[in-house]
Design a protein around this motif. Structure first.
Motif, PDB file in Angstrom:
ATOM      1  N   GLN A 184      -6.941   9.610  -0.487  1.00 34.88           N
ATOM      2  CA  GLN A 184      -7.190   9.175   0.880  1.00 34.88           C
ATOM      3  C   GLN A 184      -7.852  10.268   1.714  1.00 34.88           C
ATOM      4  O   GLN A 184      -7.675  11.462   1.456  1.00 34.88           O
ATOM      5  CB  GLN A 184      -5.874   8.767   1.555  1.00 34.88           C
ATOM      6  N   ASN A 227      -6.035  14.597  -1.681  1.00 34.59           N
ATOM      7  CA  ASN A 227      -6.397  13.945  -0.433  1.00 34.59           C
ATOM      8  C   ASN A 227      -7.320  14.850   0.374  1.00 34.59           C
ATOM      9  O   ASN A 227      -7.428  16.049   0.095  1.00 34.59           O
ATOM     10  CB  ASN A 227      -5.144  13.632   0.394  1.00 34.59           C
ATOM     11  N   THR A 245     -12.731  13.951  -3.874  1.00 40.82           N
ATOM     12  CA  THR A 245     -11.317  13.669  -3.593  1.00 40.82           C
ATOM     13  C   THR A 245     -10.858  12.400  -4.284  1.00 40.82           C
ATOM     14  O   THR A 245      -9.835  12.376  -4.974  1.00 40.82           O
ATOM     15  CB  THR A 245     -11.099  13.545  -2.068  1.00 40.82           C
ATOM     16  N   THR A 299      -2.431   9.309  -2.164  1.00 44.19           N
ATOM     17  CA  THR A 299      -3.435  10.041  -2.927  1.00 44.19           C
ATOM     18  C   THR A 299      -4.776   9.308  -2.862  1.00 44.19           C
ATOM     19  O   THR A 299      -4.819   8.088  -2.680  1.00 44.19           O
ATOM     20  CB  THR A 299      -2.994  10.258  -4.395  1.00 44.19           C
ATOM     21  N   LEU A 317       0.625  16.554   3.730  1.00 48.60           N
ATOM     22  CA  LEU A 317       0.035  16.232   2.436  1.00 48.60           C
ATOM     23  C   LEU A 317       0.488  17.200   1.344  1.00 48.60           C
ATOM     24  O   LEU A 317       0.460  16.857   0.159  1.00 48.60           O
ATOM     25  CB  LEU A 317      -1.490  16.250   2.536  1.00 48.60           C
TER      26      LEU A 317
END
Length: 254
Positions: A244, A186, A171, A242, A233
């Motif tokens: 996260q 994310n 990610t 982004t 999101l």
């Protein structure tokens, strides 16, 4: 809501549980949703039917993940489904949700189970993004479903925790690489969520109460709790978020 009107989403493992809730929420927000499934066709068809009855648009896509040519097969069938719906072969939202758990600690984990978990939770998402990039439009959204097991130690789910940790590393790295295309990446980390996929773990009121007590909010999670975070999101509202991992565990292990 119609925030996602005109957008196309692919949700892996969307026949049941959290995946179904995500597919239904994205469709309710206006997206055309490709409902992916690996083995349970009847549940995937039911997800599509539930979306259709609510006024949404969806179709199902079959592909087993974690086997040779899995991603190629999935995208070939996705493209065919989009063409049948009269839509371009393009994506705006990819939700890597498909997964399973094989419980076992250090003394129990096997090489076979480890390889299966890594193949579905880490390898498949990587190559779904890699091979999906030609289809993913500017400003797209990628959401990976992780787990609170990457933050809280669960020795009985060792290999699963490792696979989900790899997904979180993916990610962060993809968020950096895809930023120039305004594609956000994310992850969402659920805790104990009450679905029929793992109902044996809380099949009694006592077992459910034990798991609920691990949350700061004192209850089990519901699939919609996770779907609502994914919907954020996937929306324009999350444009500045982004790389996260959003913990959606109700404060499990605090």
């Amino acid at each position: 809501m119609s925030d996602l009107k005109g957008r196309t989403a692919l949700v892996t493992g969307a026949g049941r549980g959290i995946g179904r809730a995500i597919a239904r929420r994205l469709a309710a927000d206006g997206a055309l949703v490709a409902v992916h499934y690996g083995s349970d066709e009847s549940s995937a068809r039911e997800t599509v039917e539930l979306i259709s009855r609510s006024g949404g648009r969806a179709f199902h896509v079959h592909a087993v993940l974690g086997v040779p040519d899995d991603v190629h097969t999935l995208y070939e069938r996705l493209d065919r489904g989009l063409e049948e719906m009269g839509e371009p072969t393009a994506l705006d939202i990819l939700v890597n949700n498909a997964g399973f758990n094989v419980r076992g600690g250090l003394a129990d984990v096997t090489s076979h189970d480890f390889d299966r978990l890594m193949a579905v939770h880490a390898k498949a998402p990587l190559f779904l993004v890699q091979q999906g990039l030609p289809r993913l439009r500017e400003g797209g959204r990628i959401v990976n479903i992780s787990s609170a097991a990457t933050r809280v130690a669960f020795p009985t789910s060792l290999a699963y925790s490792m696979a989900k940790s790899a997904l979180e590393a993916l990610t962060r790295t993809l968020a950096k690489e895809l930023g120039p295309r305004h594609i956000t990446v994310n992850s969402v980390a659920p805790g104990f969520v009450k679905t029929d996929l793992n109902k044996q773990r809380w099949s009694t009121p006592e077992a459910e109460a034990t798991h609920a007590a691990l949350s700061a909010l004192g209850r089990m999670g519901q699939p919609d709790d996770i779907a609502d975070v994914v919907a954020f999101l996937a929306s324009e509202d999350s444009r500045w978020v982004t790389g996260q991992c959003i913990d959606a565990s109700g404060g499990t292990g605090l």
